[in-house]
Design an enzyme around this catalytic site. Structure first.
Site, PDB file in Angstrom:
ATOM      1  N   HIS A  18       1.909   4.410  -3.003  1.00 44.79           N
ATOM      2  CA  HIS A  18       1.822   5.871  -2.869  1.00 44.79           C
ATOM      3  C   HIS A  18       2.982   6.593  -3.559  1.00 44.79           C
ATOM      4  CE1 HIS A  18      -1.746   6.518  -0.602  1.00 44.79           C
ATOM      5  NE2 HIS A  18      -1.357   5.834   0.459  1.00 44.79           N
ATOM      6  N   HIS A  70       0.830  -1.205   0.000  1.00 49.03           N
ATOM      7  CA  HIS A  70       0.000   0.000   0.000  1.00 49.03           C
ATOM      8  C   HIS A  70       0.869   1.261   0.000  1.00 49.03           C
ATOM      9  CE1 HIS A  70      -3.761   2.232   1.135  1.00 49.03           C
ATOM     10  NE2 HIS A  70      -2.866   3.079   1.589  1.00 49.03           N
ATOM     11  N   GLU A  71       1.852   1.298   0.895  1.00 47.35           N
ATOM     12  CA  GLU A  71       2.695   2.495   1.003  1.00 47.35           C
ATOM     13  C   GLU A  71       3.606   2.637  -0.218  1.00 47.35           C
ATOM     14  OE1 GLU A  71       1.709   4.429   3.147  1.00 47.35           O
ATOM     15  OE2 GLU A  71       0.597   2.997   4.387  1.00 47.35           O
ATOM     16  N   GLU A  99      -5.581   7.471  -1.924  1.00 50.33           N
ATOM     17  CA  GLU A  99      -5.861   6.307  -1.081  1.00 50.33           C
ATOM     18  C   GLU A  99      -6.633   5.220  -1.820  1.00 50.33           C
ATOM     19  OE1 GLU A  99      -4.315   5.906   1.409  1.00 50.33           O
ATOM     20  OE2 GLU A  99      -3.787   7.874   2.200  1.00 50.33           O
TER      21      GLU A  99
END
Length: 869
Positions: free
Chosen positions: A487, A483-484, A506
């Site tokens: 980003h 997930h990170e 997000e």
């Protein structure tokens, strides 16, 4: 001209007048003092006139639609009456040996990890008189407004960049006849410096360094307010004549909302910046609107026992200034919003491999779906402002795994070595397989203290992870890491032009974490990866459904500004809707609805085509800010026969933002019944569950992994029903018979051989939470069967809910441990403890809050306090 901001409102004001003056570069020179819990020093800002001040009056790249300043009369400025005297002199010898001036095309001599050593530099502070009397200024003077909160500003001065040796190369004339020409010369020097070509970045940093150390040439008047710092120079009426390089002397405050002072898991002091919800304005005066894209360089001095990590392209090596004092230096050359700047100072230990690292393997069967994506470099120039772009670098484009380091408190070193070191290269390689070139050249991963209010946070070159991801195997850690990492593309390299469109960041990261993780997992067939994604979709559906039922409708809208999304005032100020609402920080609507929108588009278009488009979108828009839709849909242009559309706007019209580019890039889109208007209406501008999602959610119940869980839930419910019918005496006498009758002995044997996946356990426990009553014996068997105290934080959170709901008092210690060690997830457990109105449970809630309140995140503490009191 001003009215005070109503403290009861939850809208966040962005005060900087970015359309008048725009920061291009920050130079920070800071000292970190753990005794006083203060960061102090200077920041030098290098400006260019904003879009309203350039010839022709047209708005620059990234500017927004304008409206009257009357809409944004929110400045709460108060005169600064405290005299500033006897500023302590400081000196440092932090250097920049890696700044040897390079000619065009000269080779970068940094090593493969981006390491640069620190050399020497000197700076100092002179005493200052009171320079805060701003009430006497005339209304015609230009006022520079910066975003600022919870800071003690001590002095503001113009920087004499013309005094820097060798700066003549940036001037057209060395003959100066009056003060006006000298002022113009200084501004000309800054202009030439900030507009140097991208391949002169090392030379640019070199001169930024020495310009930031130049002497002051006149103090500037200033005042501070609740949300802003206002600066003026007497008799300067136009932004183009305002000093383009200013130095601000300031201190943070221990209670500042951008800076968290705490202790790590080993009991050592540390400080880190969370940046939410007010971003970095309590760390340094800055321009917070996303459009204010800038670069920065930072020198930080602190005691030698501490390690300084930061958003920086270089893996900094500390320079010793004197015994017990080290200096750290970081820089970035990719312009990004100031809100992405992050710093963490603590007694971190670098976690390293004890033996050689095995070759990275990824799931080739699953990643083959994306093989149609174009891996070539973009043809021609990029669409962003000039900077040393990795997307134009062939070596960077073929780099599957970028250099990375892992830091943690000493007590978590072994756990990080066991879990993280193996996962990071797998996840990075998987991300590259999907989206191509990594936007950033390196990354640090830090395990932050237990009071961190999220499972993770991504910033340029650094990822914060909660300690909660380190328990119960690699699943939660791997998915969160994915997930990170996502980003880096969506949220950092590509940012939202309007902060209220959080779903762009997000939603994409949530969607891509599943895709990255499926590719990163080794030996996992494609069908199994698909089933796991369907199981995850069901869990997210349940979460979204619950959140929609238990939150305010206004907080469920992905574009709360709707047709006004992206608008700012004439000066550039704006308000972020619900930006200060503590409840919103813990909501996941923008994660979940954004995820389901992207998933829905992928299903209709086809995954291979969809990811081919995503790769193209990333290559087109990296380094830029976007909206979900372009300005086209906000306009109603008039067209006469035989003429082109005419649009009377001062802001630029982007040819394509996400939705428009998607639908224009795929010719078949009409056959799918997709349109920008339909997508916006169904997904972005309305509260509640999107109607298209209601039609899709039924299919997830048919997933094989879900059916397995449903079968097990049925067994446990039947066992519970039988157990409740038996008397207490018979249960003691016939315990063995009961276990056989209930099928639990069979169940125990099955799960010793074939354990449920973590997400299956989450669904199992959530389903059992819907049962009105589970008897004690069933709870005991559940715990033993699945070893619930050893599972990851997502599973243990549901187990704690069961413990609280059924007043399983012998396991209250597990609830207490969770509330103290897993603060990123435990906020709403406090509500569960209070709702039953049970004296022991409420006592437990008060006890845990008292133990953690002082170090708890401010927003978390506010939400918990409302539950308890």
């Amino acid at each position: 001209m001003e009215t005070k901001l109503d403290p009861a409102k939850d809208d966040l004001p962005l005060m900087a007048n970015t359309r008048h003056m725009l920061v291009k570069h920050y130079v920070l020179d800071l000292d970190v003092d753990f005794k006083s819990q203060v960061i102090e020093g200077t920041i030098v800002l290098f400006f260019e006139p904003g879009s309203r001040c350039k010839k022709g009056g047209s708005a620059g790249e990234g500017a927004c639609l304008s409206q009257s300043d009357e809409t944004f009369k929110i400045r709460a400025s108060e005169p600064c009456h405290s005299p500033v005297t006897n500023l302590s002199a400081r000196s440092s010898k932090t250097g920049y040996n890696d700044f040897s001036v390079c000619a065009k095309g000269e080779k970068d001599t940094s090593d493969k990890n981006g390491n640069h050593s620190n050399g020497e530099q000197a700076s100092g502070i002179s005493s200052s008189k009171n320079c805060c009397d701003i009430e006497t200024h005339g209304s015609e003077d230009f006022l520079l407004v910066l975003d600022c909160c919870d800071l003690s500003v001590l002095k503001v001065e113009e920087v004499d960049v013309a005094a820097v040796p060798g700066i003549e190369k940036f001037t057209r004339s060395a003959k100066l006849t009056d003060a006006e020409e000298l002022r113009n010369l200084r501004n000309q020097i800054v202009h030439e410096l900030v507009t140097l070509p991208a391949d002169h970045w090392r030379e640019q940093l070199y001169y930024y360094t020495y310009c930031s150390q130049a002497p002051g040439c006149g103090e500037l008047l200033f005042s501070t307010g609740a949300w802003s710092l206002e600066i003026r120079k007497a008799e300067v009426q136009a932004p183009r004549d305002f000093p383009h390089a200013i130095r601000i002397w300031y201190k943070t405050k221990p209670e500042g909302r951008s800076v968290t002072w705490t202790t790590d898991q080993s009991g050592r002091p540390c400080v880190y910046t969370m940046g939410s919800p007010i971003n970095n304005r309590a760390l340094f005066p800055c321009q917070e609107p996303p459009v204010a894209m800038s670069t920065w360089q930072t020198t930080v001095r602190t005691a030698s026992s501490f390690v300084v990590l930061m958003s920086g392209e270089n893996s900094a090596e500390p320079a010793q200034l004197q015994e017990g004092l080290l200096s750290w230096y970081y820089y970035v050359t990719m312009p990004m919003p100031a809100s992405t700047f992050t710093i963490a100072v603590g007694c971190w230990t670098e976690v390293k491999q004890e033996s050689h690292t095995a070759d990275v393997q990824i799931n080739n069967e699953f990643s083959s779906l994306f093989s149609r994506a174009d891996l070539r470099l973009i043809e021609g120039s990029c669409g962003h402002v000039a900077y040393p772009c990795r997307f134009q670098n062939p070596d960077a484009s073929s780099q599957l795994v970028i250099p990375h380091r892992v830091f943690a408190p000493w007590c978590l070193k072994d756990r990080c070595a066991e879990i993280l070191l193996e996962l990071i290269p797998q996840c990075l390689s998987a991300a590259h397989a999907i989206l191509g070139t990594h936007p950033f050249s390196r990354i640090d991963v830090l395990i932050v203290p237990s009071n961190f209010s999220s499972l993770g946070m991504a910033s340029p070159h650094i990822i914060f992870l909660s300690q909660s991801v380190l328990t119960g195997g690699s699943h939660l850690c791997g998915t969160r890491l994915c997930h990170e990492i996502a980003h880096a593309w969506f949220g950092l390299a590509i940012g939202a032009r309007d902060w209220t469109e959080e779903w762009i960041s997000e939603g994409f990261a949530t969607y891509l974490e599943d895709v990255f993780w499926a590719v990163a997992q080794q030996q996992l067939p494609h069908d199994e990866a698909r089933e796991q994604q369907e199981l995850k979709a069901l869990l997210r559906w349940r979460r979204l459904r619950d959140e929609v039922q238990n939150s305010k409708e206004e907080l469920q809208v992905l574009r709360p500004n709707k047709e006004n999304t992206g608008e700012v005032s004439e000066s550039g100020t704006c308000i972020i809707k619900h930006g200060l609402n503590a409840e919103k920080i813990f909501m996941q609507v923008h994660y979940l609805k954004g995820y389901f929108l992207l998933q829905s588009l992928a299903k209709k278009i086809g995954e291979a085509t969809y990811f081919e488009f995503l790769r193209k979108f990333v290559q087109k828009f990296h380094g830029q800010l976007i909206l979900s839709q372009s300005y086209k849909s906000l306009l109603q242009p008039k067209k006469k026969a035989g003429e082109s559309y005419s649009m009377t706007l001062t802001a630029p019209v982007k040819e394509q933002d996400f939705l428009y580019m998607l639908l224009e890039d795929i010719p078949e889109q009409k056959g799918y019944g997709l349109s920008v208007e339909n997508i916006i209406g169904a997904w972005l501008d309305t509260s509640g569950i999107p109607k298209p999602l209601l039609e899709e959610c039924q299919s997830w119940d048919q997933c094989r992994l879900v059916q397995q869980v449903n079968d097990e839930v049925t067994k446990w419910i039947q066992a519970n029903q039988r157990a409740r019918k038996r008397t207490k005496r018979k249960r003691r006498q016939d315990e063995v018979a009961f276990r056989k009758l209930a099928g639990l002995s069979v169940t125990l044997k099955i799960f010793q051989l074939e354990q449920l996946l973590p997400d299956q356990l989450v669904l199992l426990l959530e389903s059992l939470l819907e049962e009105k009553m589970l008897c004690l014996r069933i709870l005991q068997c559940l715990e033993k069967t699945y070893h619930l105290d050893e599972q990851d934080a997502e599973v243990r959170h549901r187990w704690c809910e069961l413990v609280v709901k059924h007043k399983y008092t012998t396991r209250y210690a597990e609830v207490e441990k969770f509330l103290k060690e897993d603060q990123a997830m435990g906020v709403y457990l406090y509500g569960e403890l209070m709702v039953n109105e049970d004296a022991k449970q409420q006592e437990l809630a008060y006890k845990c809050f008292a133990a953690t309140q002082k170090q708890m995140d401010v927003s978390s503490a506010k939400v918990v306090a409302e539950m308890l009191f």
